[in-house]
Design an enzyme around this catalytic site. Structure first.
Site, short mmCIF file in Angstrom:
data_model
loop_
_atom_site.label_atom_id
_atom_site.label_comp_id
_atom_site.label_asym_id
_atom_site.label_seq_id
_atom_site.Cartn_x
_atom_site.Cartn_y
_atom_site.Cartn_z
N SER A 75 2.11 -48.76 24.90
CA SER A 75 0.47 -49.23 24.76
C SER A 75 0.17 -50.24 23.41
O SER A 75 -0.41 -50.78 23.55
CB SER A 75 -0.43 -47.62 25.02
N ASP A 306 -5.90 -40.13 15.91
CA ASP A 306 -4.88 -41.12 16.61
C ASP A 306 -4.41 -42.23 15.51
O ASP A 306 -4.90 -42.88 14.92
CB ASP A 306 -5.25 -42.30 17.30
N HIS A 309 -2.19 -45.98 17.42
CA HIS A 309 -3.01 -47.57 17.57
C HIS A 309 -2.93 -47.81 16.44
O HIS A 309 -4.05 -46.96 15.62
CB HIS A 309 -3.38 -47.12 18.83
#
Length: 334
Positions: A75, A306, A309
């Site tokens: 990702s 998170d 990311h």
């Protein structure tokens, strides 16, 4: 390299850059998801002993005419892919007509292939989801019950044949090479028909990279394709079990040890021993300071914080500024 804060005009440009793009993933769009502070958009890295060329998107698009750029990885690779599309769309007049997804899919986490075509420039920018680069497999017959699946360390991902026909190949891997993504899920390592139940993760990662290196040396046309490998991106979880994510308002002043990564060290070591030319984008030290730039609770799932990311616009834009300067150098375009 050192961090510098850029002015409000660049900040506004970066904000617009994301929000005119229909391809950006909601999970990385921190502003739309409610983040009010914007300071994380203003920090950029400046090299000490050189200058990144002044950014001219029209000139860049002209040089990339007829090219195919392929990102392969997890990702974090998808984030960089989205960032590059956002950046290059600034040079396109009719964005809705001239830039569109090749397969018509909405960007999601699980789709294994995503592609965007800049029709006016005959430019393709593709992303392939291959978190290990090598091939996932099912558990062999007569394997212990705890083995639910395997990673075939000696076989490249079966999608690798799709990557070859490209002018620029940008790889990343490392974030899925953890006990929680592997052993806790019943996933173990395999070479040939042999299960490697006692093999450690770093040893397995090195073995997989050697498979990748052999593939690059034997399958990629070095006269056409320029290969890059981006190192591990620093995360900023608090606690050994990644049980807390605290996004700060400003970058850290010290790296707190996050400027080093065993995964990055292995990448650099394997690439050094290759016969084919591969450029390492060593971003680990750069991201070590950027505790301010993560998604945090500003994702499309606010219940899950998170600290891995990055918000877009943000840190991945800097990776692409550096990448583009290397891609468009005299050596990179020959």
């Amino acid at each position: 390299m050192f961090l510098m804060e850029i002015g409000s005009l660049m900040k506004a440009t970066l904000y617009i850059m994301l929000h005119i793009v229909p391809f950006a993933e909601r999970g990385f769009d921190c502003v739309v998801n409610g983040r009010r502070d914007r300071g994380y958009q203003k920090w950029r890295w400046k090299p000490k002993n050189c200058e990144i060329p002044r950014f001219n998107v029209h000139e860049i698009l002209g040089k990339l005419r007829g090219k195919r750029i392929v990102f392969v990885g997890d990702s974090l690779s998808r984030t960089q892919w989205e960032s590059l599309i956002c950046i290059l769309m600034q040079g396109v007049k009719d964005k809705r007509r001239d830039v569109y997804e090749i397969n018509g899919n909405k960007i999601t986490k699980r789709i294994r292939f995503l592609g965007v075509w800049f029709s006016s420039y005959n430019l393709r920018i593709d992303y392939y989801r291959s978190v290990f680069l090598v091939q996932p497999g099912s558990a062999p017959r007569h394997a212990p019950k705890r083995v639910k699946s395997t990673i075939r360390l000696d076989k490249m991902d079966d999608m690798s044949k799709e990557w070859i026909d490209s002018d620029f190949l940008i790889f990343n891997s490392g974030h899925w090479w953890t006990p929680t993504k592997l052993f806790d899920m019943g996933c173990y390592f395999q070479t040939g028909r042999s299960l490697k139940l006692g093999m450690g993760i770093t040893t397995a990662f090195r073995t997989s990279l050697k498979t990748w290196a052999t593939w690059v040396e034997t399958s990629v046309n070095r006269n056409r394709t320029r290969v890059f490998f981006r190192t591990f991106e620093s995360s900023h979880w608090i606690g050994r079990n990644r049980n807390s994510c605290k996004v700060t308002r400003r970058p850290w002043l010290k790296t707190k040890g996050k400027d080093r990564s065993r995964i990055s060290d292995i990448i650099i070591d394997v690439v050094k021993k290759m016969t084919a030319p591969v450029t390492v984008l060593h971003v680990t030290p750069m991201g070590a300071f950027r505790s301010d730039a993560h998604v945090g609770t500003w994702s499309d799932n606010k219940s899950v914080a998170d600290c891995s990311h990055w918000c877009l616009p943000g840190v991945p834009d800097t990776w692409n500024e550096i990448l583009l300067s290397m891609m468009l150098s005299k050596d990179g375009m020959e």
